[in-house]
Design a protein around this motif. Structure first.
Motif, PDB file in Angstrom:
ATOM      1  N   TRP A  52      42.985 -87.850  -2.864  1.00 11.46           N
ATOM      2  CA  TRP A  52      42.773 -88.658  -4.414  1.00 11.46           C
ATOM      3  C   TRP A  52      42.890 -90.215  -4.507  1.00 11.46           C
ATOM      4  CZ3 TRP A  52      41.377 -85.508  -8.674  1.00 11.46           C
ATOM      5  CH2 TRP A  52      41.568 -84.153  -8.231  1.00 11.46           C
ATOM      6  N   GLY A  77      44.374 -93.372  -9.872  1.00  8.79           N
ATOM      7  CA  GLY A  77      43.660 -93.900 -11.073  1.00  8.79           C
ATOM      8  C   GLY A  77      44.036 -95.094 -11.152  1.00  8.79           C
ATOM      9  N   GLU A 135      40.735 -89.731  -8.695  1.00  8.12           N
ATOM     10  CA  GLU A 135      39.266 -89.403  -8.576  1.00  8.12           C
ATOM     11  C   GLU A 135      39.520 -88.396  -7.348  1.00  8.12           C
ATOM     12  OE1 GLU A 135      37.039 -92.607  -8.677  1.00  8.12           O
ATOM     13  OE2 GLU A 135      37.216 -92.983 -10.782  1.00  8.12           O
TER      14      GLU A 135
END
Length: 374
Positions: free
Chosen positions: A302, A305, A336
């Motif tokens: 990921w 953020g 994300e």
């Protein structure tokens, strides 16, 4: 930074409710699929399952399966019904298909190791004819060997990287010391304020040799005859005893054994690239056996953020802002998803993993979470 994996006889009707999630199909699917050379079990499952990393649950749910790890080119997978997956054996004329491509990870299995310390290891102090570099057929002179005997074989290794919790990319010089400024890039990618925390030193194999003479009398160095012509040896390279290192190449993908806390695991380095990579690239991650990670552990990757300026309510500025840390007049954006990676080599505090698939590049500092994280 980083330089440089049997047969399914038949799979019958799935009736066990605990496997209902594993066999959830990924959109439309054909009635049959013929396994081709170049496929992997992950790739095949990705075409039919919403969670391709759970493919072993399909195979292992059936007692008829003799070996759920490997299939062969030519095997026919039947997908006639959502709850029915069968395999018809094809010809056995080619090598079986493993979980992940061996060629992508073999150098990391054979040539890299991570240790807690290395400066106590024996090291090369000089080379034949006062050479600056030496290779196969040359002699290297070593100090620090204790109780060694002629005929013993050693790996010649080179410290390449110091891995840290939040500043991992410190390259090492010939003495094994940090190269000043080599880790400055990390500060632009790390998403927290932690510092320090040694995770280990990466040692890369550069050669191997046989001890022909041990130190004694007026001679203070032992003689090692080099055998490999691949990479050249230099003064300062270390030695490790050559040991048989069998590797289990049949990995069963599974979720982490222990819960993964936010920010606990991050990408430390990416093979053969500077700051980003994609599918079939190898990454080093900041967790290992001490965290309950073993071969086959799957993580999702990921992008943390970012924190952007609120141009409506915040201060007016024309500066592009993609900050890693929160602050005044900034809004925190969601993490994300970038991809999935599977661990194939584990040390105490560091592991190597292969990026299996992704929707965007994986970069230094990206966070690793449970494979089903959303």
């Amino acid at each position: 930074m980083l330089k440089q994996f049997r047969t399914v006889a038949a799979v019958a009707l799935l009736t066990v409710t605990t496997y209902a999630v594993a066999v959830e199909m990924n959109g439309t699917h054909p009635d049959t699929y013929v396994v081709r050379k170049g496929d992997t079990l992950w790739d095949i499952s990705a075409r039919f399952l919403k969670k391709p990393w759970l493919w072993p649950e399909i195979w292992q749910a059936n007692p008829q399966v003799k070996n759920p790890h490997l299939i062969y080119p030519g095997d026919v997978l039947s997908l006639a019904y959502l709850d029915r997956v069968t395999a018809q054996a094809g010809p056995r004329q080619e090598a079986p298909i493993n979980t992940i491509p061996l060629a992508d990870v073999e150098p990391f299995l054979k040539n890299l190791t991570v240790v807690d310390s290395f400066k106590e290891l024996p090291y090369v102090v000089g080379l034949e004819d006062n050479r600056l570099r030496a290779s196969a057929g040359h002699q290297a002179y070593v100090v620090g060997l204790q109780d060694a005997q002629p005929g013993q074989r050693y790996l010649v290794v080179r410290p390449t990287v110091r891995y840290g919790q939040s500043r991992p990319s410190d390259d090492l010089d010939a003495r094994g010391n940090n190269i000043p400024g080599s880790g400055n890039l990390w500060k632009d990618y790390v998403a927290n304020d932690q510092r320090g925390g040694l995770l280990g030193y990466e040692l890369a194999q550069v050669n191997l040799g046989t001890l022909t003479q041990v130190a004694g009398g007026d001679t203070e160095a032992s003689t090692l005859r080099l055998e490999d012509s691949g990479r050249e040896v230099r003064a300062g390279d270390r030695l490790l005893p050559l040991q048989a290192r069998p590797y289990d190449l049949q990995f069963i993908p599974h979720a982490p054994a222990n819960p993964v806390a936010d920010g606990q695991l991050r990408v430390l380095a990416i093979s053969d690239t500077f700051t980003s990579g994609g599918p079939r690239d190898v990454i080093a991650i900041s967790g290992g056996a001490s965290d309950g990670i073993d071969n086959g552990t799957v993580f999702s990757i990921w992008r943390s953020g970012s924190h952007v300026n609120d141009l409506v309510k915040g201060m007016g500025t024309s500066r592009t802002d993609d900050a890693l840390r929160n602050g005044a007049s900034r809004v925190s954006l969601p993490d994300e998803y970038a991809g999935h990676a599977m661990v194939f080599r584990t040390f105490d505090k560091v592991s190597y993993a292969l990026i299996m698939e992704g929707t965007k590049p994986t970069r230094l500092g990206y966070e690793l979470k449970h494979p089903d994280a959303q």
